[in-house]
Design a protein around this motif. Structure first.
Motif, PDB file in Angstrom:
ATOM      1  N   TYR A  90       0.862  -1.166  -0.070  1.00  0.00           N
ATOM      2  CA  TYR A  90       0.063  -0.137  -0.193  1.00  0.00           C
ATOM      3  C   TYR A  90       0.891   1.339  -0.104  1.00  0.00           C
ATOM      4  CZ  TYR A  90      -3.089   3.641   1.839  1.00  0.00           C
ATOM      5  OH  TYR A  90      -3.702   4.986   1.721  1.00  0.00           O
ATOM      6  N   LEU A  91       1.846   1.251   0.785  1.00  0.00           N
ATOM      7  CA  LEU A  91       2.959   2.267   0.741  1.00  0.00           C
ATOM      8  C   LEU A  91       3.490   2.793  -0.362  1.00  0.00           C
ATOM      9  CD1 LEU A  91       4.652   2.477   4.349  1.00  0.00           C
ATOM     10  CD2 LEU A  91       3.601   4.382   2.904  1.00  0.00           C
ATOM     11  N   ARG A  92       4.070   1.715  -1.047  1.00  0.00           N
ATOM     12  CA  ARG A  92       4.593   1.591  -2.272  1.00  0.00           C
ATOM     13  C   ARG A  92       3.877   2.526  -3.389  1.00  0.00           C
ATOM     14  NH1 ARG A  92       7.487  -3.666  -1.518  1.00  0.00           N
ATOM     15  NH2 ARG A  92       9.499  -3.133  -0.674  1.00  0.00           N
ATOM     16  N   ALA A  93       2.586   1.975  -3.376  1.00  0.00           N
ATOM     17  CA  ALA A  93       1.649   2.298  -4.384  1.00  0.00           C
ATOM     18  C   ALA A  93       1.205   3.895  -4.247  1.00  0.00           C
ATOM     19  CB  ALA A  93       0.577   1.352  -4.265  1.00  0.00           C
ATOM     20  N   ARG A  94       0.810   4.064  -2.875  1.00  0.00           N
ATOM     21  CA  ARG A  94       0.191   5.583  -2.538  1.00  0.00           C
ATOM     22  C   ARG A  94       1.162   6.801  -2.220  1.00  0.00           C
ATOM     23  NH1 ARG A  94      -3.546   6.529  -5.048  1.00  0.00           N
ATOM     24  NH2 ARG A  94      -4.541   7.771  -3.406  1.00  0.00           N
ATOM     25  N   GLN A  95       2.360   6.045  -1.613  1.00  0.00           N
ATOM     26  CA  GLN A  95       3.170   7.371  -0.929  1.00  0.00           C
ATOM     27  C   GLN A  95       3.227   8.631  -1.489  1.00  0.00           C
ATOM     28  OE1 GLN A  95       6.747   5.965   0.775  1.00  0.00           O
ATOM     29  NE2 GLN A  95       7.059   7.612   2.368  1.00  0.00           N
ATOM     30  N   PRO A  96       3.525   8.756  -2.868  1.00  0.00           N
ATOM     31  CA  PRO A  96       4.038   9.798  -3.445  1.00  0.00           C
ATOM     32  C   PRO A  96       2.589  10.887  -3.377  1.00  0.00           C
ATOM     33  CG  PRO A  96       4.618   8.047  -4.845  1.00  0.00           C
ATOM     34  CD  PRO A  96       4.003   7.668  -3.827  1.00  0.00           C
ATOM     35  N   ARG A  97       1.469  10.101  -3.549  1.00  0.00           N
ATOM     36  CA  ARG A  97       0.235  10.948  -3.506  1.00  0.00           C
ATOM     37  C   ARG A  97      -0.139  11.479  -2.086  1.00  0.00           C
ATOM     38  NH1 ARG A  97      -4.140  12.115  -6.999  1.00  0.00           N
ATOM     39  NH2 ARG A  97      -5.874  12.636  -5.981  1.00  0.00           N
ATOM     40  N   LEU A  98       0.057  10.415  -1.387  1.00  0.00           N
ATOM     41  CA  LEU A  98       0.048  10.986   0.165  1.00  0.00           C
ATOM     42  C   LEU A  98       0.777  11.904   0.790  1.00  0.00           C
ATOM     43  CD1 LEU A  98      -0.618   7.421   1.740  1.00  0.00           C
ATOM     44  CD2 LEU A  98      -2.372   8.859   1.255  1.00  0.00           C
ATOM     45  N   LEU A  99       1.998  12.117   0.214  1.00  0.00           N
ATOM     46  CA  LEU A  99       2.950  13.100   0.393  1.00  0.00           C
ATOM     47  C   LEU A  99       2.541  14.426  -0.026  1.00  0.00           C
ATOM     48  CD1 LEU A  99       5.569  14.027   1.892  1.00  0.00           C
ATOM     49  CD2 LEU A  99       6.940  13.554  -0.244  1.00  0.00           C
ATOM     50  N   ARG A 100       1.926  14.484  -1.373  1.00  0.00           N
ATOM     51  CA  ARG A 100       1.457  15.567  -2.053  1.00  0.00           C
ATOM     52  C   ARG A 100       0.332  16.274  -1.043  1.00  0.00           C
ATOM     53  NH1 ARG A 100      -2.854  15.945  -5.773  1.00  0.00           N
ATOM     54  NH2 ARG A 100      -2.915  17.763  -6.741  1.00  0.00           N
ATOM     55  N   THR A 101      -0.587  15.421  -0.611  1.00  0.00           N
ATOM     56  CA  THR A 101      -1.820  15.690   0.086  1.00  0.00           C
ATOM     57  C   THR A 101      -1.255  16.264   1.340  1.00  0.00           C
ATOM     58  OG1 THR A 101      -2.922  14.107  -0.806  1.00  0.00           O
ATOM     59  CG2 THR A 101      -3.857  14.825   1.259  1.00  0.00           C
ATOM     60  N   ALA A 102      -0.264  15.752   2.102  1.00  0.00           N
ATOM     61  CA  ALA A 102       0.152  16.367   3.315  1.00  0.00           C
ATOM     62  C   ALA A 102       0.984  17.589   3.113  1.00  0.00           C
ATOM     63  CB  ALA A 102       1.423  15.019   3.969  1.00  0.00           C
ATOM     64  N   TYR A 103       1.562  17.779   2.083  1.00  0.00           N
ATOM     65  CA  TYR A 103       2.351  19.036   1.775  1.00  0.00           C
ATOM     66  C   TYR A 103       1.312  20.022   1.592  1.00  0.00           C
ATOM     67  CZ  TYR A 103       4.713  22.706  -0.827  1.00  0.00           C
ATOM     68  OH  TYR A 103       5.050  23.963  -1.026  1.00  0.00           O
ATOM     69  N   LEU A 104       0.113  19.690   0.762  1.00  0.00           N
ATOM     70  CA  LEU A 104      -0.870  20.874   0.487  1.00  0.00           C
ATOM     71  C   LEU A 104      -1.706  21.137   1.789  1.00  0.00           C
ATOM     72  CD1 LEU A 104      -2.516  19.135  -2.715  1.00  0.00           C
ATOM     73  CD2 LEU A 104      -0.923  21.445  -2.562  1.00  0.00           C
ATOM     74  N   LEU A 105      -1.684  20.366   2.662  1.00  0.00           N
ATOM     75  CA  LEU A 105      -2.409  20.705   4.250  1.00  0.00           C
ATOM     76  C   LEU A 105      -1.245  21.400   4.724  1.00  0.00           C
ATOM     77  CD1 LEU A 105      -3.703  17.470   5.105  1.00  0.00           C
ATOM     78  CD2 LEU A 105      -5.076  19.338   4.604  1.00  0.00           C
ATOM     79  N   THR A 106      -0.017  21.322   4.744  1.00  0.00           N
ATOM     80  CA  THR A 106       0.956  21.870   5.723  1.00  0.00           C
ATOM     81  C   THR A 106       1.608  23.053   4.950  1.00  0.00           C
ATOM     82  OG1 THR A 106       2.725  20.414   4.988  1.00  0.00           O
ATOM     83  CG2 THR A 106       1.721  19.798   6.971  1.00  0.00           C
ATOM     84  N   GLY A 107       1.960  23.143   3.726  1.00  0.00           N
ATOM     85  CA  GLY A 107       2.459  24.005   3.084  1.00  0.00           C
ATOM     86  C   GLY A 107       3.883  24.019   3.095  1.00  0.00           C
ATOM     87  N   ASP A 108       4.486  22.875   3.733  1.00  0.00           N
ATOM     88  CA  ASP A 108       5.837  22.852   3.564  1.00  0.00           C
ATOM     89  C   ASP A 108       6.354  21.574   3.568  1.00  0.00           C
ATOM     90  OD1 ASP A 108       7.602  22.357   6.379  1.00  0.00           O
ATOM     91  OD2 ASP A 108       5.625  23.222   6.764  1.00  0.00           O
ATOM     92  N   ARG A 109       7.629  20.926   3.080  1.00  0.00           N
ATOM     93  CA  ARG A 109       7.939  19.607   2.726  1.00  0.00           C
ATOM     94  C   ARG A 109       8.199  19.033   3.984  1.00  0.00           C
ATOM     95  NH1 ARG A 109       8.655  16.214  -1.791  1.00  0.00           N
ATOM     96  NH2 ARG A 109      10.459  14.584  -0.848  1.00  0.00           N
ATOM     97  N   ALA A 110       9.024  19.729   5.000  1.00  0.00           N
ATOM     98  CA  ALA A 110       9.299  19.077   5.919  1.00  0.00           C
ATOM     99  C   ALA A 110       8.183  18.857   7.164  1.00  0.00           C
ATOM    100  CB  ALA A 110      10.453  19.992   6.966  1.00  0.00           C
ATOM    101  N   GLY A 111       7.392  19.647   7.142  1.00  0.00           N
ATOM    102  CA  GLY A 111       6.005  19.498   8.027  1.00  0.00           C
ATOM    103  C   GLY A 111       5.103  18.385   7.450  1.00  0.00           C
ATOM    104  N   ALA A 112       5.073  18.351   6.015  1.00  0.00           N
ATOM    105  CA  ALA A 112       4.803  17.271   5.524  1.00  0.00           C
ATOM    106  C   ALA A 112       4.897  15.955   5.523  1.00  0.00           C
ATOM    107  CB  ALA A 112       4.494  17.502   3.614  1.00  0.00           C
TER     108      ALA A 112
END
Length: 176
Positions: A15-37
């Protein structure tokens, strides 16, 4: 011989291999910075892993994880250490010149989205970046569809007033 725990770990890893890039994008959009994401995603994935056996419907894992991410992001903002000032070597520029329409692909539009209150930004991220329906967004955020609609309306109104005319996709008066 593989155990149930080995199968669970393999399933989670797939699951992680398949979804991690999109999940990181969502986290970035929520936080606004890479480290926070990255921090938000790591914390959320740890919580998901602990609950992996409780997720009965595998087709709803993304929705469950988005809910964890939004809740975790909201709780991070309540923590006292998060409200402290941060010192920097140079004072950032106050005014950013935004001089052309960029169809949302450039960081300038995202800078405007980051100025929204966290709930409005979460609605914008889930509705327009993640392309969830109003009902799905309401479910992820744990609120009513009406709240999603009002938060989206306020967010879009705020973005319209803050954005320079050059970001407006509609033809300007002098172009007609």
């Amino acid at each position: 011989m593989t155990t149930a725990e080995d199968r669970r770990d393999a399933e989670f890893t797939d699951y992680l291999r398949a979804r991690q890039p999109r999940l990181l994008r969502t986290a970035y959009l929520l936080t606004g910075d890479r480290a926070g994401a990255e921090d938000l995603l790591q914390t959320s994935l740890a919580k998901l892993y602990l609950s992996w056996d409780k997720v009965n419907r595998r087709d709803s894992v993304d929705a469950y994880l988005r809910r964890i991410m939004v809740n975790e992001h909201h709780s991070l903002w309540r923590r006292p250490w998060r409200r402290r000032e941060v010192t920097v070597d140079r004072v950032p520029e106050d005014a950013t010149v935004i001089d052309e329409y960029d169809e949302g692909q450039d960081a300038r539009l995202w800078e405007l989205v980051q100025t929204l209150p966290r709930r409005q930004r979460a609605v914008v991220v889930l509705r327009y970046y993640e392309e969830l329906s109003e009902a799905e967004t309401a479910e992820v955020m744990g609120c009513s569809v009406g709240t999603v609609k009002s938060q989206a309306s306020r967010a879009l109104a705020a973005l319209r007033t803050r954005a320079p005319r050059s970001l407006d996709p509609r033809p300007q008066e002098d172009e007609r």
